[in-house]
Write a protein that holds these residues in place. Structure first.
Motif, PDB file in Angstrom:
ATOM      1  N   LEU A   1      -7.866   7.023   0.581  1.00  0.00           N
ATOM      2  CA  LEU A   1      -8.837   7.931  -0.028  1.00  0.00           C
ATOM      3  C   LEU A   1      -9.926   7.139  -0.761  1.00  0.00           C
ATOM      4  N   GLY A   2      -9.522   6.133  -1.489  1.00  0.00           N
ATOM      5  CA  GLY A   2     -10.475   5.321  -2.230  1.00  0.00           C
ATOM      6  C   GLY A   2     -11.456   4.603  -1.329  1.00  0.00           C
TER       7      GLY A   2
ATOM      8  N   GLY B   1      -8.139  -4.679  -4.065  1.00  0.00           N
ATOM      9  CA  GLY B   1      -7.204  -3.706  -4.619  1.00  0.00           C
ATOM     10  C   GLY B   1      -5.879  -4.348  -5.013  1.00  0.00           C
TER      11      GLY B   1
ATOM     12  N   ARG C   1      -8.933   9.462  -6.856  1.00  0.00           N
ATOM     13  CA  ARG C   1      -7.751   8.656  -6.521  1.00  0.00           C
ATOM     14  C   ARG C   1      -6.714   8.754  -7.628  1.00  0.00           C
TER      15      ARG C   1
ATOM     16  N   TRP D   1      -5.224   2.643 -15.083  1.00  0.00           N
ATOM     17  CA  TRP D   1      -6.231   2.966 -14.071  1.00  0.00           C
ATOM     18  C   TRP D   1      -7.620   2.510 -14.514  1.00  0.00           C
TER      19      TRP D   1
ATOM     20  N   ASP E   1     -13.100   7.176  -8.061  1.00  0.00           N
ATOM     21  CA  ASP E   1     -11.758   6.685  -8.360  1.00  0.00           C
ATOM     22  C   ASP E   1     -10.956   7.687  -9.184  1.00  0.00           C
TER      23      ASP E   1
ATOM     24  N   VAL F   1      -4.680  11.921  -7.333  1.00  0.00           N
ATOM     25  CA  VAL F   1      -3.642  11.785  -6.298  1.00  0.00           C
ATOM     26  C   VAL F   1      -2.495  10.929  -6.833  1.00  0.00           C
ATOM     27  N   ARG F   2      -2.844   9.825  -7.454  1.00  0.00           N
ATOM     28  CA  ARG F   2      -1.843   8.929  -8.016  1.00  0.00           C
ATOM     29  C   ARG F   2      -0.962   9.632  -9.036  1.00  0.00           C
TER      30      ARG F   2
ATOM     31  N   ALA G   1      -2.991   6.507  -2.826  1.00  0.00           N
ATOM     32  CA  ALA G   1      -4.409   6.805  -3.002  1.00  0.00           C
ATOM     33  C   ALA G   1      -5.342   5.758  -2.388  1.00  0.00           C
ATOM     34  N   THR G   2      -4.817   4.756  -1.733  1.00  0.00           N
ATOM     35  CA  THR G   2      -5.631   3.642  -1.239  1.00  0.00           C
ATOM     36  C   THR G   2      -6.643   4.051  -0.174  1.00  0.00           C
TER      37      THR G   2
ATOM     38  N   ALA H   1      -9.595  -0.117 -12.468  1.00  0.00           N
ATOM     39  CA  ALA H   1     -10.756   0.424 -11.749  1.00  0.00           C
ATOM     40  C   ALA H   1     -12.011  -0.384 -12.065  1.00  0.00           C
TER      41      ALA H   1
ATOM     42  N   ILE I   1      -0.227   4.322  -6.571  1.00  0.00           N
ATOM     43  CA  ILE I   1      -1.398   3.515  -6.204  1.00  0.00           C
ATOM     44  C   ILE I   1      -1.528   3.445  -4.682  1.00  0.00           C
TER      45      ILE I   1
END
Length: 121
Positions: free
Chosen positions: A108-109, A13, A77, A41, A74, A80-81, A105-106, A45, A102
């Motif tokens: 959650l990802g 990441g 994510r 993203w 993603d 959220v981001r 949302a880490t 991604a 970023i």
């Protein structure tokens, strides 16, 4: 020494963050900071999927299907981001808002990728 899955995920990441930020920054000049989030993203991604597939989960699943599932998770994510960026962008520069989004949302990802994308790896 082999890293744990969460640690490897964080390294992968982290390798995507400069890609994401650079693409987002360049794109924001033409389409604005919020819309540019989606461009950054998508590029990051795809980068992160390729490296997580190989290094974090050592997956041998069908790549196209797995990539599609990865992007689906993603996308959550990204939502959220974007929410975080939209809230903080007026108070901080766009690049700072991007990094904060970023980071938010880490976790959650990782959970989504581990349970929904790479569950069989």
């Amino acid at each position: 020494m082999q890293l744990t899955k969460p640690a490897t995920y964080l390294v992968v990441g982290a390798s995507g963050v400069p890609i994401d930020v650079a693409v987002t920054t360049v794109a924001s000049a033409g389409i604005g900071v919020i819309a540019a989030q989606a461009v950054g993203w998508f590029v990051a991604a795809t980068w992160n999927w390729a490296w997580n597939r190989r290094e974090t989960w050592d997956s041998d699943a069908d790549p196209l299907r797995e990539w599609a599932r990865y992007l689906g998770v993603d996308a959550g994510r990204l939502a959220v981001r974007l929410g975080v960026v939209a809230v903080v962008v007026g108070a901080v520069p766009g690049i700072v808002a991007t990094v904060v989004g970023i980071g938010a949302a880490t976790v959650l990802g990782f959970l989504g990728f581990d349970r929904l994308v790479f569950a069989d790896a």
